[in-house]
Scaffold this active site. Structure first.
Site, PDB file in Angstrom:
ATOM      1  N   HIS A   1      30.544  25.552  24.046  1.00 36.36           N
ATOM      2  CA  HIS A   1      30.099  26.412  22.781  1.00 36.36           C
ATOM      3  C   HIS A   1      28.608  26.500  22.951  1.00 36.36           C
ATOM      4  CE1 HIS A   1      30.066  28.712  19.331  1.00 36.36           C
ATOM      5  NE2 HIS A   1      29.004  27.675  18.768  1.00 36.36           N
TER       6      HIS A   1
ATOM      7  N   GLU B   1      32.663  41.600  67.652  1.00 30.87           N
ATOM      8  CA  GLU B   1      32.178  42.369  66.534  1.00 30.87           C
ATOM      9  C   GLU B   1      31.399  43.833  67.263  1.00 30.87           C
ATOM     10  OE1 GLU B   1      32.530  42.677  63.187  1.00 30.87           O
ATOM     11  OE2 GLU B   1      31.262  44.427  63.768  1.00 30.87           O
TER      12      GLU B   1
HETATM   13  P1  FAD Z   1      35.901  44.159  57.084  1.00 31.91           P
HETATM   14  O1  FAD Z   1      34.864  43.499  56.292  1.00 31.91           O
HETATM   15  O2  FAD Z   1      36.062  45.871  57.081  1.00 31.91           O
HETATM   16  O3  FAD Z   1      35.303  43.662  58.590  1.00 31.91           O
HETATM   17  C1  FAD Z   1      35.737  44.417  59.894  1.00 31.91           C
HETATM   18  C2  FAD Z   1      34.648  44.056  61.059  1.00 31.91           C
HETATM   19  O4  FAD Z   1      35.477  44.400  62.046  1.00 31.91           O
HETATM   20  C3  FAD Z   1      33.522  44.973  60.871  1.00 31.91           C
HETATM   21  O5  FAD Z   1      32.509  44.236  61.150  1.00 31.91           O
HETATM   22  C4  FAD Z   1      33.950  46.147  62.038  1.00 31.91           C
HETATM   23  O6  FAD Z   1      32.457  46.374  62.520  1.00 31.91           O
HETATM   24  C5  FAD Z   1      34.464  45.340  62.845  1.00 31.91           C
HETATM   25  N1  FAD Z   1      35.605  45.937  63.870  1.00 31.91           N
HETATM   26  C6  FAD Z   1      36.334  46.856  63.455  1.00 31.91           C
HETATM   27  N2  FAD Z   1      37.334  47.111  64.371  1.00 31.91           N
HETATM   28  C7  FAD Z   1      36.461  46.490  65.669  1.00 31.91           C
HETATM   29  C8  FAD Z   1      36.837  46.528  66.859  1.00 31.91           C
HETATM   30  N3  FAD Z   1      37.689  47.478  67.446  1.00 31.91           N
HETATM   31  N4  FAD Z   1      35.960  45.975  67.627  1.00 31.91           N
HETATM   32  C9  FAD Z   1      34.937  45.114  67.168  1.00 31.91           C
HETATM   33  N5  FAD Z   1      34.906  45.035  66.055  1.00 31.91           N
HETATM   34  C10 FAD Z   1      35.478  45.903  65.225  1.00 31.91           C
HETATM   35  N6  FAD Z   1      35.638  43.494  47.949  1.00 31.91           N
HETATM   36  C11 FAD Z   1      35.698  42.022  47.095  1.00 31.91           C
HETATM   37  O7  FAD Z   1      36.125  41.083  47.094  1.00 31.91           O
HETATM   38  N7  FAD Z   1      34.550  42.006  46.171  1.00 31.91           N
HETATM   39  C12 FAD Z   1      33.689  43.317  46.061  1.00 31.91           C
HETATM   40  O8  FAD Z   1      32.759  42.957  45.098  1.00 31.91           O
HETATM   41  C13 FAD Z   1      33.772  44.283  46.959  1.00 31.91           C
HETATM   42  N8  FAD Z   1      32.834  45.041  46.791  1.00 31.91           N
HETATM   43  C14 FAD Z   1      32.943  46.104  47.637  1.00 31.91           C
HETATM   44  C15 FAD Z   1      31.786  47.149  47.494  1.00 31.91           C
HETATM   45  C16 FAD Z   1      31.952  48.135  48.543  1.00 31.91           C
HETATM   46  C17 FAD Z   1      31.096  49.456  48.512  1.00 31.91           C
HETATM   47  C18 FAD Z   1      33.054  48.456  49.565  1.00 31.91           C
HETATM   48  C19 FAD Z   1      33.020  49.306  50.528  1.00 31.91           C
HETATM   49  C20 FAD Z   1      33.890  47.475  49.546  1.00 31.91           C
HETATM   50  C21 FAD Z   1      33.802  46.184  48.760  1.00 31.91           C
HETATM   51  N9  FAD Z   1      34.903  45.252  48.717  1.00 31.91           N
HETATM   52  C22 FAD Z   1      34.501  44.134  47.907  1.00 31.91           C
HETATM   53  C23 FAD Z   1      35.816  45.073  49.785  1.00 31.91           C
HETATM   54  C24 FAD Z   1      35.695  44.250  50.838  1.00 31.91           C
HETATM   55  O9  FAD Z   1      34.410  44.467  51.387  1.00 31.91           O
HETATM   56  C25 FAD Z   1      36.648  44.345  52.002  1.00 31.91           C
HETATM   57  O10 FAD Z   1      37.918  44.022  51.330  1.00 31.91           O
HETATM   58  C26 FAD Z   1      36.408  43.157  53.027  1.00 31.91           C
HETATM   59  O11 FAD Z   1      35.079  43.370  53.756  1.00 31.91           O
HETATM   60  C27 FAD Z   1      37.439  43.235  54.157  1.00 31.91           C
HETATM   61  O12 FAD Z   1      37.323  42.237  54.949  1.00 31.91           O
HETATM   62  P2  FAD Z   1      37.895  42.206  56.362  1.00 31.91           P
HETATM   63  O13 FAD Z   1      37.545  40.910  57.057  1.00 31.91           O
HETATM   64  O14 FAD Z   1      39.309  42.624  56.207  1.00 31.91           O
HETATM   65  O15 FAD Z   1      37.249  43.365  57.209  1.00 31.91           O
END
Ligand code: FAD
Length: 576
Positions: free
Chosen positions: A549, A139
């Site tokens: 309800h 991470e």
């Molecule tokens: P991410 O959560 O994007 O995590 C990826 C991680 O990988 C990050 O920590 C990053 O630092 C790390 N990373 C990336 N590349 C590297 C690398 N090369 N080396 C080391 N680390 C790396 N979704 C919902 O379902 N409900 C909601 O209410 C909702 N609200 C949201 C509100 C906002 C403001 C935003 C921006 C998004 C929201 N989402 C919501 C979407 C949700 O956050 C994402 O769909 C979800 O976080 C995706 O998860 P993920 O595991 O694919 O990756």
């Protein structure tokens, strides 16, 4: 045909309480044959086919389990053996020739290495560890949890809760209870939001430790088909792996004609930092993230304008469902421009001068204290040198996977935002479990029928399965049951009447195929319909399930009854 005890859940040695047929009886398909009684429920075993009862193999009082033969039917053919419950494999995505040369064991080795610790990544890492794998989680951020926990789902919901309290208190004045205008201490408010985030991300550290998942902090890039080089505060750590799960997520899209280096231009992460409460704020993009942030800043006191290119806000949802939200925010926000694009943003001392162009080509401009750019998110696939491992990444940055989450390189999986839409945390979590289980040798595949979507706006907008718009576009026949919340006792008691619960049914078998709900807590309510779709429930199942309800959950029950024509709280559109 030998009739066997079907799947009756986790029960064994269940007593036969009543035999409902005799030798020589003719039965139709689905006619009850006998009753079993577990300590939880009485269950009827229906006949799987039409035929004549030739032999009864059990007596009342006997104990049976799944697969035991209970009756022999004449004139019915034996059912073919049940196919193994493995989803068919989809075609393997393409791979590229691996350009990376790194080989051998790294400084750290994992049987399963997960790149990225968002909801997809940490779920995959923890599940693989629980299945006995030695797991390394990479991470780049200081804290685990990815976008969702740090700058997405969780902090936004903490602020939306505050917004809800403020607006509900404000609106009580129409019902004889007047509160003073809220005094907002931004530092305290930020601290509340940060504490919620801190509890959850800190919890992940503990969960990783408890499972002996090794966390390597730093930014990882592939250097070979089995190696990632992680650049961290202490230099480079080479992490080798037998199998890898890419969970690198996504980041906000920036627009080229906008001065993103001006601190008054923010994305969702900037909006959640809550540096100040701008006087006038433009939200560029009327999708879920933009509208949630608009809801927060409106409640905190900003004058909000929303601009959206399409002809409706939340373009993925049906128009009728979005309408109550549109009507409410129209009354609260300064402006909502649809079918309008932003063509320029100029940073002036007095504010950000924004030029708009509507669908007739007419230009106009206005000046704002802040501009929140919320025009979508792009996957991080292009940033990890995936080609060094032979993993193909498309032009937009997405990584293609099969239904077991495998990329074109069979020992490398990908999950979450980086593999495609919808970019939602619960989709990432589900995919994370599939990838971890497949990597651990289990027969799993992504076979969820539906993924619900929710905008946590006020009112909330939620939908699952087929939308009416999709049904129309694809020529799929659906019939609907719609219940207006103006007839819901619970909604009226909450001081709100604008909700709608809409269920879509397949007219051939009355099974529910989709739902859309707008109203307070719609996001919680949609889960019932997601389960109903997965279980193949029909209108009678939903209409005959007793809902408590008065609750908003009754609206699902009532929408099914509207379809059935059995509703009594309203005049049914058709009586049955
Ligand atoms: P991410 O959560 O994007 O995590 C990826 C991680 O990988 C990050 O920590 C990053 O630092 C790390 N990373 C990336 N590349 C590297 C690398 N090369 N080396 C080391 N680390 C790396 N979704 C919902 O379902 N409900 C909601 O209410 C909702 N609200 C949201 C509100 C906002 C403001 C935003 C921006 C998004 C929201 N989402 C919501 C979407 C949700 O956050 C994402 O769909 C979800 O976080 C995706 O998860 P993920 O595991 O694919 O990756």
């Amino acid at each position: 045909m030998e009739v066997k005890v079907p799947d009756i859940g986790d029960f064994k040695d269940v007593p036969v309480v009543t035999i409902l047929v005799s030798v020589g009886d003719t039965v139709a398909e689905e006619d009850p044959l006998l009753e079993l009684e577990s300590d939880k429920a009485t269950m009827e075993v229906p006949s799987p086919a039409a035929g004549k009862v030739a032999e009864i193999k059990v007596s009342e009082g006997d104990k049976v389990s799944q697969g035991d033969v209970i009756i022999v039917l004449e004139g019915a053919e034996d059912a073919p053996a049940e196919a193994p419950k493995e989803a068919p494999k989809t075609e393997a995505p393409k791979a590229v020739e691996a350009a990376g040369t790194a080989t051998g064991k790294g400084d750290v080795h994992g049987e399963v290495v997960v790149l990225g610790s968002g909801p997809g990544g940490y779920t995959a890492a923890f599940r693989a560890a629980d299945l006995g794998k030695n797991v390394v989680l990479i991470e780049a951020n200081n804290s685990l949890g990815g976008v969702c926990l740090n700058v997405g789902c969780i902090p936004s919901k903490a602020l939306l809760h505050v917004a809800k309290v403020i607006t509900e208190a404000e609106e009580m004045s129409a019902h004889g209870v007047t509160f003073a205008k809220p005094e907002i201490d931004l530092d305290e408010l930020r601290a509340f939001k940060d504490s919620v985030v801190g509890k959850l991300t800190g919890g992940l550290d503990g969960l990783a430790k408890g499972r002996k998942v090794k966390v390597v902090k730093g930014y990882g890039k592939f250097t070979g088909p089995n190696m990632i080089a992680v650049e961290g505060a202490d230099g480079t750590t080479n992490v080798s792996f037998d199998q890898c799960i890419i969970a690198a997520g996504s980041e906000p899209v920036a627009l080229p004609f906008i001065p993103h280096d001006d601190p008054r231009v923010i994305d969702s992460t900037g909006a959640l930092e809550l540096k100040d409460i701008p006087g006038r704020m433009l939200v560029l993009g009327g999708g879920i993230i933009g509208l949630e942030m608009a809801c927060v800043y409106d409640a905190l006191g900003s004058k909000v304008t929303v601009v959206e290119l399409m002809d409706q806000i939340i373009p993925g949802a049906d128009k009728d469902i979005v309408k109550p939200l549109m009507q409410r925010i129209k009354g609260r926000y300064e402006n909502i421009f649809l079918k309008t694009k932003v063509t320029a943003v100029e940073a002036l001392d007095e504010g950000l001068k924004v030029t708009f162009e509507d669908d007739t080509g007419k230009s106009f401009s206005d000046t704002f204290d802040k501009v929140l750019v919320a025009v979508g998110r792009k996957p991080n696939g292009k940033l990890i040198d995936a080609a060094n491992a032979g993993v193909a990444v498309d032009d937009r940055g997405f990584i293609a996977v099969d239904n077991q989450q495998r990329t074109g390189v069979s020992h490398i999986f990908a999950i979450g935002d980086v593999v495609g839409q919808p970019m939602l945390a619960h989709k990432a979590v589900h995919e994370g479990k599939v990838a971890a289980e497949v990597a651990s040798g289990e027969k799993r595949a992504f076979d969820a029928m539906v993924i619900p979507s929710v905008a946590y706006t006020d009112p909330e907008v939620a939908w699952v399965g087929m939308t009416e718009t999709q049904a129309k576009a694809q020529g799929v026949k659906v019939e609907k049951g719609v219940f207006p919340w103006a007839a819901s006792g619970k909604s009226l008691s909450n001081g709100r009447s604008e909700g709608i619960t809409k269920l879509l049914f397949n007219p051939d078998d009355q099974r529910v195929v989709g739902a859309a709900i707008v109203g307070t807590n719609a996001g919680d309510l949609i889960a019932e319909v997601a389960l109903a779709i997965e279980m193949g429930a029909d209108a009678v199942d939903l209409g005959h399930t007793i809902h408590p309800h008065p609750t908003l959950s009754e609206t699902v029950n009532f929408a099914a009854e509207m379809f059935e024509g059995t509703i009594t709280d309203l005049i049914p559109p058709k009586k049955r």
